[in-house]
Write a protein that holds these residues in place. Structure first.
Motif, PDB file in Angstrom:
ATOM      1  N   VAL A   1     -15.385  -6.824 -25.060  1.00 53.88           N
ATOM      2  CA  VAL A   1     -14.191  -7.619 -25.338  1.00 53.88           C
ATOM      3  C   VAL A   1     -14.436  -8.993 -24.737  1.00 53.88           C
ATOM      4  O   VAL A   1     -14.680  -9.121 -23.542  1.00 53.88           O
ATOM      5  N   ALA A   2     -14.406 -10.027 -25.614  1.00 55.21           N
ATOM      6  CA  ALA A   2     -14.862 -11.338 -25.179  1.00 55.21           C
ATOM      7  C   ALA A   2     -13.755 -12.215 -24.595  1.00 55.21           C
ATOM      8  O   ALA A   2     -14.008 -13.024 -23.719  1.00 55.21           O
ATOM      9  N   ASP A   3     -12.559 -12.104 -25.103  1.00 48.87           N
ATOM     10  CA  ASP A   3     -11.526 -13.039 -24.681  1.00 48.87           C
ATOM     11  C   ASP A   3     -10.127 -12.453 -24.899  1.00 48.87           C
ATOM     12  O   ASP A   3      -9.996 -11.312 -25.354  1.00 48.87           O
ATOM     13  N   SER A   4      -9.113 -13.236 -24.634  1.00 43.55           N
ATOM     14  CA  SER A   4      -7.729 -12.758 -24.746  1.00 43.55           C
ATOM     15  C   SER A   4      -7.395 -12.259 -26.136  1.00 43.55           C
ATOM     16  O   SER A   4      -6.645 -11.296 -26.312  1.00 43.55           O
ATOM     17  N   SER A   5      -7.930 -12.919 -27.167  1.00 44.65           N
ATOM     18  CA  SER A   5      -7.583 -12.511 -28.524  1.00 44.65           C
ATOM     19  C   SER A   5      -8.079 -11.082 -28.780  1.00 44.65           C
ATOM     20  O   SER A   5      -7.420 -10.296 -29.442  1.00 44.65           O
ATOM     21  N   GLU A   6      -9.228 -10.761 -28.187  1.00 51.91           N
ATOM     22  CA  GLU A   6      -9.738  -9.401 -28.392  1.00 51.91           C
ATOM     23  C   GLU A   6      -8.981  -8.392 -27.535  1.00 51.91           C
ATOM     24  O   GLU A   6      -8.858  -7.230 -27.905  1.00 51.91           O
ATOM     25  N   VAL A   7      -8.462  -8.844 -26.398  1.00 52.82           N
ATOM     26  CA  VAL A   7      -7.574  -7.975 -25.618  1.00 52.82           C
ATOM     27  C   VAL A   7      -6.359  -7.639 -26.478  1.00 52.82           C
ATOM     28  O   VAL A   7      -5.940  -6.479 -26.584  1.00 52.82           O
ATOM     29  N   ALA A   8      -5.816  -8.661 -27.135  1.00 47.93           N
ATOM     30  CA  ALA A   8      -4.655  -8.440 -28.008  1.00 47.93           C
ATOM     31  C   ALA A   8      -5.017  -7.471 -29.124  1.00 47.93           C
ATOM     32  O   ALA A   8      -4.211  -6.615 -29.515  1.00 47.93           O
ATOM     33  N   PHE A   9      -6.233  -7.580 -29.637  1.00 49.05           N
ATOM     34  CA  PHE A   9      -6.665  -6.689 -30.714  1.00 49.05           C
ATOM     35  C   PHE A   9      -6.739  -5.241 -30.217  1.00 49.05           C
ATOM     36  O   PHE A   9      -6.250  -4.314 -30.870  1.00 49.05           O
ATOM     37  N   VAL A  10      -7.323  -5.053 -29.033  1.00 45.53           N
ATOM     38  CA  VAL A  10      -7.458  -3.698 -28.482  1.00 45.53           C
ATOM     39  C   VAL A  10      -6.075  -3.079 -28.263  1.00 45.53           C
ATOM     40  O   VAL A  10      -5.815  -1.934 -28.642  1.00 45.53           O
ATOM     41  N   LEU A  11      -5.172  -3.867 -27.706  1.00 42.28           N
ATOM     42  CA  LEU A  11      -3.821  -3.346 -27.471  1.00 42.28           C
ATOM     43  C   LEU A  11      -3.122  -3.038 -28.798  1.00 42.28           C
ATOM     44  O   LEU A  11      -2.340  -2.105 -28.899  1.00 42.28           O
ATOM     45  N   LEU A  12      -3.438  -3.843 -29.805  1.00 41.62           N
ATOM     46  CA  LEU A  12      -2.819  -3.599 -31.113  1.00 41.62           C
ATOM     47  C   LEU A  12      -3.319  -2.279 -31.701  1.00 41.62           C
ATOM     48  O   LEU A  12      -2.560  -1.538 -32.321  1.00 41.62           O
ATOM     49  N   ILE A  13      -4.589  -1.959 -31.462  1.00 38.42           N
ATOM     50  CA  ILE A  13      -5.109  -0.663 -31.943  1.00 38.42           C
ATOM     51  C   ILE A  13      -4.343   0.473 -31.272  1.00 38.42           C
ATOM     52  O   ILE A  13      -3.863   1.405 -31.916  1.00 38.42           O
ATOM     53  N   VAL A  14      -4.218   0.365 -29.942  1.00 35.09           N
ATOM     54  CA  VAL A  14      -3.523   1.422 -29.202  1.00 35.09           C
ATOM     55  C   VAL A  14      -2.077   1.539 -29.692  1.00 35.09           C
ATOM     56  O   VAL A  14      -1.572   2.625 -29.969  1.00 35.09           O
ATOM     57  N   TRP A  15      -1.415   0.400 -29.845  1.00 32.65           N
ATOM     58  CA  TRP A  15      -0.013   0.430 -30.269  1.00 32.65           C
ATOM     59  C   TRP A  15       0.125   0.886 -31.717  1.00 32.65           C
ATOM     60  O   TRP A  15       1.038   1.633 -32.061  1.00 32.65           O
ATOM     61  N   GLU A  16      -0.786   0.456 -32.564  1.00 34.08           N
ATOM     62  CA  GLU A  16      -0.699   0.837 -33.981  1.00 34.08           C
ATOM     63  C   GLU A  16      -0.722   2.359 -34.128  1.00 34.08           C
ATOM     64  O   GLU A  16       0.054   2.941 -34.893  1.00 34.08           O
ATOM     65  N   LEU A  17      -1.621   2.996 -33.375  1.00 35.69           N
ATOM     66  CA  LEU A  17      -1.724   4.458 -33.475  1.00 35.69           C
ATOM     67  C   LEU A  17      -0.451   5.118 -32.965  1.00 35.69           C
ATOM     68  O   LEU A  17       0.030   6.097 -33.533  1.00 35.69           O
ATOM     69  N   THR A  18       0.097   4.564 -31.901  1.00 31.98           N
ATOM     70  CA  THR A  18       1.343   5.114 -31.364  1.00 31.98           C
ATOM     71  C   THR A  18       2.481   4.892 -32.350  1.00 31.98           C
ATOM     72  O   THR A  18       3.259   5.792 -32.648  1.00 31.98           O
ATOM     73  N   PHE A  19       2.546   3.671 -32.873  1.00 35.23           N
ATOM     74  CA  PHE A  19       3.635   3.288 -33.761  1.00 35.23           C
ATOM     75  C   PHE A  19       3.641   4.094 -35.058  1.00 35.23           C
ATOM     76  O   PHE A  19       4.674   4.623 -35.475  1.00 35.23           O
ATOM     77  N   SER A  20       2.456   4.191 -35.692  1.00 32.38           N
ATOM     78  CA  SER A  20       2.452   4.881 -36.979  1.00 32.38           C
ATOM     79  C   SER A  20       2.718   6.367 -36.779  1.00 32.38           C
ATOM     80  O   SER A  20       3.193   7.045 -37.679  1.00 32.38           O
ATOM     81  N   GLY A  21       2.444   6.880 -35.564  1.00 32.23           N
ATOM     82  CA  GLY A  21       2.846   8.245 -35.259  1.00 32.23           C
ATOM     83  C   GLY A  21       4.341   8.321 -35.018  1.00 32.23           C
ATOM     84  O   GLY A  21       5.007   9.250 -35.459  1.00 32.23           O
TER      85      GLY A  21
END
Lengths: 376, 476
Positions: free
Chosen positions: B276-296
């Motif tokens: 993970v290179a920078d803040s934008s990729e941190v946001a991306f990683v968190l979005l993956i985690v949240w997306e899986l939670t959300f769609s569930g």
């Protein structure tokens, strides 16, 4: 063994091995349509289901006594009825499609309740023996018909050998002395998956799910003939459109309507008609129609009794009505009685649920019947 | 445990579900499953609070246990162990061959998705477009990326098409724009966000035609991005699918570097600072985690009630999903950034919260991997026979799609994958701390806030798994 045969056989063994292995682990093959969602909170009455399917027609055949139409749609769930018990038939993993046969009188266009067997032949060999005998069933779009989910081994040409008759219920009027024997009619068809895929699957607006109403019956003129045509096009011309199983309008029947009431959500009408055309003796013929509400589809295979009271005395005491098909009245239940007079009280009871399998939207109705009363 | 299927089942359900559902057919693991219309439900045998407490406690306890491992040499040995899989020579020819094969398969499947989506059977569980997209790309490929190796760079049809387009289009028209550095990976974050939302509000899981058009639009977007900048830049920073698979792939036991493929311990590369290179990729990683939670979440009764409440408050349904997506994401991202800020003080360290957030984001990918497995293993197994049948006969697949009914132990497997993902995340964060901080106590203390956040994520995820699946309201 050449390379291909070797590959084929090892492939088959591998597939069997995999299937066996999955089974041991607890996996089980199922149809994706095994048990589609049911409407929640279904009323004990006719209701609007979650979906409906279009059907295609494989062909029609007639010997100018009986006429039959063979149609098809996606395999689907239904409920069989035995006495007062209802059991759900889910779609099996191997089911290919739902095949339906509508039998009717070629002369009077009356849909007939009768004995039926259907053999499906491939190259002269019988397949899909589960199909026979098909269930008499009712569905909102198609009305009364015979059908079942069938398993066909592959795509290709088939022959449906349909044995119809005799008509087990009483026949009167122009139908008297007819349908005493059976006939075998054949319809050839080509099972092609794309024909079934081309049928429309209709999802009903969720706001209407469970509403106390029914989908309107399909128009037999309009539906698609699935790429098949009648083997003999003059058959189609002379047969006219396949009749629906809706009975003739009660008010058009030759007689006096005593009334119409609902029981078990079915529509029950009593009609006073001339007795001599139906039974021996003088007086009145009491005809009772038992039909679905909204669509007026006839409900066969049940037992009704009637009582007629005059000034507190029964002139007809819990007398069974005889299930009958007639050219003018269509399907009904009837009994002869002394001439009715003003003030007579007629009580009709439905003693068992109609012995027809049900599609979604009809499976909760027509079970608990209360007596209905009419005053002459 | 609940799990899902395609409510195509919906459609299929009835027919889908019928519609797959009845259709098909025929619910969450995720919204897509539900939309497909298959669904079944299993009952949890222990009380929910006990189950959630146990899950949370397991994560907390493993945090404590990890803290006992303070031997840097041992930690390094685990994370640096690797075995080259191919020599350089094999690698070159193997690479060329597998690249060609992968690209061909990828583009062929893309064409098949579009063509079959447009002219194939309308029932989603019998349509190759829906099955390849949602069972293949949405469910199975990330599973492969997490458990084996990231296959996406090899098969990605969008990259192949965009690269071909870039080669054909005259130079003065292509690569015309300089990719602004300050954009970093934000376009991919926005792209993934849009994909998650559109998957819910567009009928792409139930209507193959809509899906085919959507796939074409996505290809157009990818080609435009690649032509405007360059394929390398676009698929590194702008294309949400490419970034998604790259990040998932960093969990895998097979990793690719300049020398070819290496076998490593699963998750061990998550310690590397370049994942993970920078803040934008941190946001991306968190979005993956949240997306899986959300769609569930949206396909469970409480999720449906939440959406309904927002809609009854006057927000249009699609807006309600967007609102819920944003609000929950803000909560997840905020919780993580807060933990990073707190870690500065608990450590203590002079490193900024942002630096800590970037450095400790990769362990979250292990959590995401666990969630993905939990949400999609059952879904994939359930529809695998239908996928095989449609691939074998795309235009006229069997009329009655076959699915696999799953045994009860699959529910336990789902819980196990969630817990394993979290354990791996705890360990990786611990190893990262030892890599980053000179002091042992400092490294251990820096972990406190992150362990708390991870317990919170675990409890959310396990709770969702314990709920029955239903259809997402208003959009079904």
């Amino acid at each position: 063994m050449d390379r291909r045969a070797f590959l084929r056989s090892t492939g088959a063994v591998a597939a069997l091995g995999l299937a066996g292995c999955l089974e041991r682990l607890g996996f089980e093959e199922q149809s994706a349509w095994r048990d589609p969602p049911l409407v929640e909170d279904r009323p004990d009455a006719v209701y609007v289901p979650a979906s409906s399917e279009e059907m295609g027609v494989y062909g029609r055949a007639t010997d100018w006594e009986y006429a039959v139409e063979l149609s098809y749609t996606f395999p689907h769930r239904f409920w069989t009825v035995s006495g007062t018990d209802r059991s759900r038939v889910v779609v099996g993993a191997d089911d290919t499609m739902h095949l339906m046969v509508t039998p009717w009188d070629a002369e009077t266009d009356t849909v007939l309740p009768l004995e039926m067997r259907v053999d499906l032949l491939r190259d002269g060999e019988r397949v899909a023996s589960e199909f026979s005998p098909p269930w008499p069933m009712i569905s909102q779009r198609m009305g009364f018909h015979y059908g079942n989910n069938v398993v066909l081994p592959e795509e290709g040409e088939y022959t449906a050998r349909i044995s119809v008759g005799p008509v087990s219920v009483r026949r009167t009027g122009e139908l008297e002395d007819r349908f005493d024997s059976s006939a075998t009619l054949e319809i050839e068809f080509v099972y092609d998956r794309s024909d079934v895929h081309d049928l429309e699957f209709v999802r009903i607006d969720p706001d209407r799910h469970g509403e106390r109403d029914a989908l309107s019956p399909m128009d037999h003129d309009a539906h698609d003939h699935g790429g098949q045509t009648d083997t003999d096009s003059h058959v189609a011309m002379e047969l006219g459109p396949t009749p629906t199983s809706q009975g003739p309008p009660v008010e058009d029947l030759p007689g006096t309507v005593l009334g119409t009431d609902r029981s078990g959500d079915a529509k029950i009408s009593a009609i006073e008609a001339d007795r001599d055309r139906f039974t021996d003796g003088d007086g009145t013929y009491l005809a009772v129609t038992l039909r679905t509400p909204y669509n007026g589809v006839v409900l066969p295979f049940t037992a009704l009794t009637a009582t007629v009271e005059r000034d507190g005395d029964a002139i007809l005491d819990v007398e069974p009505l005889v299930e009958t098909v007639d050219h003018a009245f269509g399907h009904h239940y009837g009994v002869g009685v002394d001439a009715l007079e003003g003030g007579d009280e007629v009580t009709v009871s439905v003693d068992v649920p109609p012995g027809v399998a049900r599609h979604d939207g009809y499976e909760t109705a027509f079970f608990e019947f209360g007596d209905v009363e009419f005053t002459v | 445990m609940r799990r899902d299927g395609i409510r195509v089942s919906v459609a299929v359900g009835t027919l889908g579900a019928a519609a797959l559902g009845a259709a098909a057919l025929a619910d969450t693991a995720t919204a897509s499953n539900v939309a497909a219309g298959l669904g079944d439900q299993r009952d949890l045998e222990v009380p929910t609070w006990l189950y959630l407490l146990t899950g949370g406690a397991a994560i907390g306890a493993s945090g404590l246990l990890a803290a006992l491992v303070t031997d840097r040499t041992f930690v390094d040995a685990i994370h640096e162990w690797s075995v080259p899989l191919f020599g350089p020579r094999e690698t070159r020819s193997t690479r060329r061959f597998s690249a060609l094969l992968g690209r061909t398969v990828g583009v062929a499947l893309f064409v098949a998705v579009v063509v079959v989506g447009l002219v194939g059977p309308p029932v989603p569980t019998a349509n190759l477009a829906v099955l390849v997209t949602f069972v293949g790309v949405r469910s199975l490929l990330p599973i492969v990326a997490v458990l084996v190796v990231d296959p996406w760079p090899t098969v990605d049809p969008f990259r192949t098409i965009a690269t071909a387009a870039d080669a054909v289009v005259p130079d003065r028209l292509s690569d015309a724009l300089e990719y602004p550095d300050r954009l970093r990976t934000w376009p991919a974050v926005a792209g993934l966000f849009a994909l998650v939302w559109l998957e819910l509000v567009l009928p792409i899981t139930t209507d193959p035609e809509a899906l085919a058009l959507f796939a074409l639009c996505y290809a157009g977007y990818a080609v435009a991005g690649a032509l405007a900048f360059s394929p390398e830049t676009w698929f590194r920073h702008g294309d949400p699918l490419a970034v998604l698979f790259r990040l998932y792939g960093s969990v895998a036991p097979i990793q690719r570097d300049d020398d070819g493929y290496r076998l490593v311990l699963p998750g061990s590369w998550l310690r590397r600072p370049d994942v993970v290179a920078d803040s934008s990729e941190v946001a991306f990683v968190l979005l993956i985690v949240w997306e899986l939670t959300f769609s569930g979440f949206v396909v469970t009764p409480p999720g449906a009630r939440t959406i309904e409440a927002v809609v009854f408050a006057g927000v249009p349904p699609r807006g309600a999903y967007l609102l819920a997506l944003c609000a929950g994401y803000a909560l997840f991202l905020g919780g993580y950034l807060f933990a990073a800020a707190v870690a500065r003080r608990t450590a203590p360290t002079y490193l900024t919260g942002r630096v800590l957030a970037v450095r400790f984001a990769p362990p979250l990918l292990a959590i995401a991997a666990g969630y993905h497995l939990a949400h999609y293993v059952a879904f994939s197994l359930n529809l695998a026979p239908a996928l095989v049948d449609t691939v074998a006969n795309p235009l006229a697949p069997p009329v009655n799609p076959t699915t696999l009914a799953l045994p009860a132990w699959v529910g336990a497997l789902e819980v196990a994958t969630v817990v394993c993902g979290h354990l791996l995340a705890i360990w990786t964060a611990h190893a990262t701390a030892f890599d980053r901080f000179p002091g042992r106590l400092q490294a251990i203390r820096s972990q406190y806030p992150f362990v708390v956040v991870m317990i919170w994520y675990t409890v959310c995820s396990l709770w969702i798994l314990s709920l029955p699946a239903s259809s997402p309201p208003f959009v079904a």
